[in-house]
Write a protein that holds these residues in place. Sequence first.
Motif, PDB file in Angstrom:
ATOM      1  N   ASP A   1       1.081  -1.091  -0.008  1.00 56.44           N
ATOM      2  CA  ASP A   1      -0.120  -0.087   0.105  1.00 56.44           C
ATOM      3  C   ASP A   1       0.874   1.166  -0.175  1.00 56.44           C
ATOM      4  O   ASP A   1       1.639   1.578   0.924  1.00 56.44           O
ATOM      5  CB  ASP A   1      -0.935   0.051   1.116  1.00 56.44           C
ATOM      6  CG  ASP A   1      -1.987   1.009   1.401  1.00 56.44           C
ATOM      7  OD1 ASP A   1      -1.629   1.863   0.677  1.00 56.44           O
ATOM      8  OD2 ASP A   1      -2.948   0.743   1.913  1.00 56.44           O
TER       9      ASP A   1
ATOM     10  N   ARG B   1      -3.322  -0.605   6.619  1.00 53.95           N
ATOM     11  CA  ARG B   1      -4.340   0.290   6.592  1.00 53.95           C
ATOM     12  C   ARG B   1      -5.740  -0.428   6.997  1.00 53.95           C
ATOM     13  O   ARG B   1      -6.464   0.697   7.597  1.00 53.95           O
ATOM     14  CB  ARG B   1      -4.680   0.532   4.945  1.00 53.95           C
ATOM     15  CG  ARG B   1      -5.811   1.254   4.892  1.00 53.95           C
ATOM     16  CD  ARG B   1      -6.539   1.467   3.486  1.00 53.95           C
ATOM     17  NE  ARG B   1      -5.205   2.280   2.421  1.00 53.95           N
ATOM     18  CZ  ARG B   1      -5.142   3.470   2.136  1.00 53.95           C
ATOM     19  NH1 ARG B   1      -6.183   4.262   2.738  1.00 53.95           N
ATOM     20  NH2 ARG B   1      -4.279   3.783   1.420  1.00 53.95           N
TER      21      ARG B   1
ATOM     22  N   TRP C   1      -6.107   0.778  10.849  1.00 55.98           N
ATOM     23  CA  TRP C   1      -5.810   2.516  11.031  1.00 55.98           C
ATOM     24  C   TRP C   1      -7.019   2.944  11.883  1.00 55.98           C
ATOM     25  O   TRP C   1      -8.363   2.316  11.721  1.00 55.98           O
ATOM     26  CB  TRP C   1      -5.784   3.298   9.723  1.00 55.98           C
ATOM     27  CG  TRP C   1      -4.373   3.156   9.130  1.00 55.98           C
ATOM     28  CD1 TRP C   1      -3.591   2.277   9.284  1.00 55.98           C
ATOM     29  CD2 TRP C   1      -4.361   3.861   7.682  1.00 55.98           C
ATOM     30  NE1 TRP C   1      -2.230   2.378   8.417  1.00 55.98           N
ATOM     31  CE2 TRP C   1      -2.902   3.251   7.330  1.00 55.98           C
ATOM     32  CE3 TRP C   1      -4.954   4.707   6.966  1.00 55.98           C
ATOM     33  CZ2 TRP C   1      -2.229   3.682   6.229  1.00 55.98           C
ATOM     34  CZ3 TRP C   1      -4.202   4.980   5.889  1.00 55.98           C
ATOM     35  CH2 TRP C   1      -3.157   4.610   5.518  1.00 55.98           C
TER      36      TRP C   1
END
Length: 177
Positions: free
Chosen positions: A34, A102, A105
Amino acid sequence: MCVIEERPVIETQRLTLRAPAKADVERVAAYCADRDVARMTTRMPWPYTRAHAEDFVARCGAQDRSRDNTFAIHLADEGMVGTLGMFTTAEGEIELGYWIGRPYWGKGYATEATRGALSWVRERWKKRYVTAGHFADNDASGRVLVKAGFLYTGVVEHKPSIARGEPAATRMMVWLA
């Protein structure tokens, strides 16, 4: 006196911080592929490949644990969700850095892992001073560090970012036990 543990483990309320293992390679490769994860770090290349992940895990296993420790941030029933590292700088200071995949998060895992690591550094390494920094365009990381007890120094350094291909303004912080 610094206590050296061959493979230290830190337990927090929801997380286990442990040495990265070969079984983590796939998750490391997936999360670090990512671009938005890679570009917020100094050392991570992008594009990020499985070979990078294999090399990362191997380097973690070869660390001098009296000076440097990298931990896989492990969430029960999920697996590894990120990493946190503490490194001795050329000046002899301990610097902390981390990344979170991600999907994880905004859930408080980075703050919880950082607090656990700081307690460990104080208790095991007997250190009372740790530095960290976050890229100026990464306010979320700044909030994590503030919640973990870091204070801004007022210094902005230009640190390299391999994924960006150029230095990035970095707001420096300090934690005092």
